[in-house]
Enzyme design. Structure first.
Site, mmCIF file in Angstrom:
data_model
loop_
_atom_site.group_PDB
_atom_site.id
_atom_site.type_symbol
_atom_site.label_atom_id
_atom_site.label_comp_id
_atom_site.label_asym_id
_atom_site.label_seq_id
_atom_site.Cartn_x
_atom_site.Cartn_y
_atom_site.Cartn_z
ATOM 1 N N ASP A 148 0.491 -5.192 12.837
ATOM 2 C CA ASP A 148 1.526 -4.905 10.596
ATOM 3 C C ASP A 148 2.273 -6.306 10.967
ATOM 4 O OD1 ASP A 148 3.376 -3.379 8.644
ATOM 5 O OD2 ASP A 148 1.442 -2.418 9.243
ATOM 6 N N HIS A 222 7.194 -3.087 5.935
ATOM 7 C CA HIS A 222 5.792 -2.287 6.132
ATOM 8 C C HIS A 222 5.676 -1.848 7.530
ATOM 9 C CE1 HIS A 222 1.381 -1.890 5.332
ATOM 10 N NE2 HIS A 222 1.423 -2.115 4.216
ATOM 11 N N SER A 540 -1.835 2.085 3.160
ATOM 12 C CA SER A 540 -0.800 1.867 4.279
ATOM 13 C C SER A 540 -0.322 2.764 4.625
ATOM 14 C CB SER A 540 -0.023 0.835 4.089
ATOM 15 O OG SER A 540 -1.306 -0.397 3.555
#
Length: 773
Positions: A148, A222, A540
């Protein structure tokens, strides 16, 4: 670390796909000029001449032997685990020449992919006293590789308090730097590395922007969010600006995290992703969590680098959990559970319309009657920055349509035009899907129905007014949950409609989890706030939930294959919400179907005791590739061993040959009837993993009108000497539902376990799949 709740068409029989980002089609077309670009080169390792000391040495020699170019060529990565081959910066002419080299199987242009709980663990039924958590010891010593944007290690979600020593077999390292000291790693974060060669090659130079770091530090947010959702530690009194306050914890609280930073401001490049997968496999991770992909339909499997890499991972016993994408609600683009974070719109005529928001600033007065205007009457209905006429919106509540630009950017546009507040109204594309955002001005989102009511009120009133009431976190059984988010990517599979996609759904809307200290929760430059936790939405967020659950099952059953873990999650999934009705699809307002929710919503505690599993190995996958017409050259891209020219015709493969890709031993069924022949037969093999050796399972089928499902035998009898049993299913129809899809199910039960497989039916016209309604 989860709280409240993109590819899909990757080669999903190799890894868990939730609801996700699909993949942009690759192309062998050359760029207009001959500027260098990155290519991923698949090679046959057996072709390496013996005088080269290593494959890396051989690859370097190949690059040096290419025709000269005014631009420098560079070998970026050598791959050994995820694929066989390398990536390099080449001109189009050099890439074309490279395809003629002995041993070179394929040359594929690099692509950029994009980034697609205090309460979700309770919603999932996880508890300390029984079920999957205590039976798996919270996945202690299982390592989840999170690919990520990196990690912000100082967050409480990544505390190693109470954890035992780092597993002795771990081979990974912690890559330190000026902003990522060695102390960033501990007994929770046991590995960290950044991959950026492909990104730098695209830039043609150094990292862009002062915020980006070449270390594993997360400057976007994220990666910290997904890592803490999958394996975050227990954190008391967690919240985002007092929303969703409570005890936050990841799915696998004792699992270890190894971070592989692959995403940058321009995206996540395949060359870097493959290098990270290669490293993760070598390091010894058990699960790879990949909430990354791109929008659009998938290319053929052999051109899909993530699919090929996931195949390589499966060969090493590593399960890849991947988000299916945020490309819904359109079909073939392969969720919604949360405390509802309410912010209601009160119209001047007294009507109260439900909305959601994470606004945490000074609220509007409850008895205020502020002028209300539709943005379409004041410059632009989507509220693009600089598009609103300040003289019309100043001091008013502005109604902006969803779409066109980021949701939080609309509030920024209203603020810059001196508007006082925002009502974000869904259009038909998003239906009743509500996503709470941390707006900088008083704001709320409403569904299409309420949005249309507000706009109609504005049209019909001489002096439309409203206010917004912020009610905070509201928890209860109404409205029913779960629901499927409109953005969630859907089936049927655009490549092999005989494989049902997506696989399962999991929490993905309004998820509280750890956040970076580098940017604010909106990621806008004008947002000065810094928070430890943030609430965001997307598939996600679904992916790390399932990654964590897979880690728990991996600990509970260390001998299970990735396919067996996936089967357990699929066949125990449920299909009814907490009101006893089929899930709602928030895009259409209609009931969801297996083309939208797959086998259903994951049920962790039932997955701990699935009764039967559908298992698969590399030979099964090779048979699948043969069934879709792949020749030995294309199959050799996947298989990490020399492939014979007649691999699909050998006696060995004839034994396991599939007449159709639907014959793959998958835990679900997707039947495509030809318009001229309404008969399809599939075979399945199940393995008894229950506690009763001498189990007997009876079958129950549910089929739509006009379609017959016949299972033979209808009873499976297991014994101590035979723990696997095969059965055949015949699907037949004389009806042509060519303009719609139909659905049924096959369920095996021994009185204790229910092993359920969804069945989807489609009709084709001369081999062409007819799109769903």
């Amino acid at each position: 670390m989860a709280v409240v709740s993109d590819s899909s068409s990757l080669i999903l029989f190799f890894f868990i796909c939730l609801l996700s980002l699909s993949v942009i089609s690759s192309s062998h077309s050359h760029p207009i000029d001959d500027a260098p670009q990155t290519f991923i080169v698949h090679v046959s390792k057996s072709h390496k001449p013996s005088f080269f000391t290593s494959h890396h040495h051989w690859y370097s020699s190949i690059i040096k032997s290419l025709p000269p170019s005014p631009h420098p060529t560079k070998l970026l990565y050598s791959y050994e685990k995820s694929i066989n081959g390398f990536s390099a910066t080449l001109t189009a002419a050099q890439a074309a020449k490279l395809r003629d080299f002995a041993g070179v199987i394929s040359v594929v242009p690099d692509q950029a992919r994009q980034l697609h709980t205090t309460r979700t663990y309770r919603f999932l039924g996880l508890a300390d006293g029984f079920g999957l958590w205590p039976n798996s010891d919270y996945a202690e010593d299982v390592v989840i590789g999170v690919l990520d944007t990196g990690i912000w290690p100082e967050r409480p979600s990544f505390s190693d308090s109470g954890l035992s020593a780092v597993p002795s077999g771990w081979k990974g390292t912690c890559e330190s730097g000026p902003d990522f000291p060695a102390s960033s790693c501990n007994k929770k974060i046991i590995g960290a590395k950044a991959f950026y060669n492909g990104y730098l090659a695209k830039l043609g130079g150094s990292i862009v922007g002062s915020k980006e770091s070449k270390s594993p530090r997360d400057t976007e947010g994220h990666g910290s969010h997904t890592a803490s959702t999958a394996a975050g530690a227990v954190v008391s009194n967690a919240s985002f600006l007092h929303y969703a306050q409570g005890e936050a914890r990841g799915m696998a609280t004792k699992a270890r995290i190894s971070v592989y930073k692959i995403c940058w401001s321009l995206g996540c490049f395949d060359s870097d992703i493959l290098a990270a997968m290669d490293q993760a496999i070598s390091d010894g991770v058990h699960i790879i969590s990949l909430s990354v992909g791109a929008n659009g339909h998938s290319p053929p499997y052999y051109l899909d680098s993530i699919a090929v890499g996931a195949f390589g991972a499966s060969q090493h016993g590593v399960l890849v959990s991947c988000s299916a994408g945020n490309s819904g609600p359109n079909p073939s683009t392969a969720t919604k559970i949360a405390p509802w974070i309410l912010a209601d719109v009160v119209l001047g005529d007294g009507r109260i319309l439900i909305g959601v928001s994470l606004y945490a600033g000074e609220p509007l007065a409850a008895d205020a009657k502020l002028s209300l205007i539709y943005a379409g009457d004041a410059g632009n209905m989507y509220c693009y920055s600089g598009s609103l006429i300040a003289s019309k919106v100043a001091g008013k509540i502005v109604v902006c349509d969803r779409g066109g630009n980021a949701r939080v950017e609309k509030g920024s546009a209203v603020k810059l035009a001196c508007g006082l507040a925002l009502v974000l109204a869904n259009t038909e594309d998003s239906g009743e899907e509500l996503i709470a955002d941390s707006h900088l001005i008083p704001a709320t989102m409403v569904g299409q129905i309420n949005g249309d009511k507000i706009k109609q009120y504005i049209k019909s009133s001489d002096d439309p007014t409203a206010t917004i009431l912020f009610r905070g976190t509201v928890i209860g059984s109404s409205p029913a949950a779960p629901k499927v988010a409109a953005f969630s990517s859907r089936g049927p599979s655009s490549l092999t409609p005989e494989i049902l996609k997506p696989d399962v759904i999991a929490p993905g809307v309004n998820i509280l989890a750890g956040w970076t200290g580098s940017v604010g929760p909106t990621d806008l430059d004008i947002d000065p706030r810094r928070v430890e936790f943030n609430i965001i939405s997307g598939t996600s967020m679904s992916c790390p939930h399932v990654s964590g659950l897979a880690a728990l099952l991996r600990k509970a059953y260390p001998d299970w294959s990735p396919a067996a873990i996936k089967s357990a999650l699929m066949t125990t999934a449920y299909n009814l919400d907490n009101s006893g009705e089929t899930f709602d699809d928030l895009a259409s307002g209609e009931k969801s179907t297996p083309f939208i929710h797959g086998a259903g919503h994951v049920d962790p505690n039932k997955a701990l005791n699935p009764g039967l599993v559908y298992d698969l190995d590399v030979n099964d996958y090779v048979a699948f590739l043969c069934s879709i017409g792949y020749d030995s050259k294309r199959i050799s891209i996947f298989v990490k061993a020399p492939t014979r020219a007649d691999i699909c015709e050998t006696t060995f493969n004839k034994v396991g040959a599939l007449s159709s890709p639907g014959g793959l031993n998958y835990p679900s069924f997707s039947v495509v009837f030809d318009s001229h022949q309404g008969l399809v037969k599939y075979k399945r093999v199940v393995k008894n993993v229950g506690s009763e050796v001498d189990a007997v399972y009876q079958v129950t089928v549910s089929s739509p009108p006009g379609i017959e499902i016949n299972v033979s035998p209808s009873k499976l009898v297991f014994s101590g000497v035979n723990q696997t049993q095969a059965y055949e299913v015949t699907f037949s129809t004389s009806v042509d539902y060519s303009k719609s899809a139909k659905f049924g199910s096959i369920e095996w039960t021994d009185g204790t376990h229910k092993v359920r497989s969804p069945v989807a039916f489609k009709w084709s016209n001369n081999g062409r799949l007819i799109a769903s309604e």
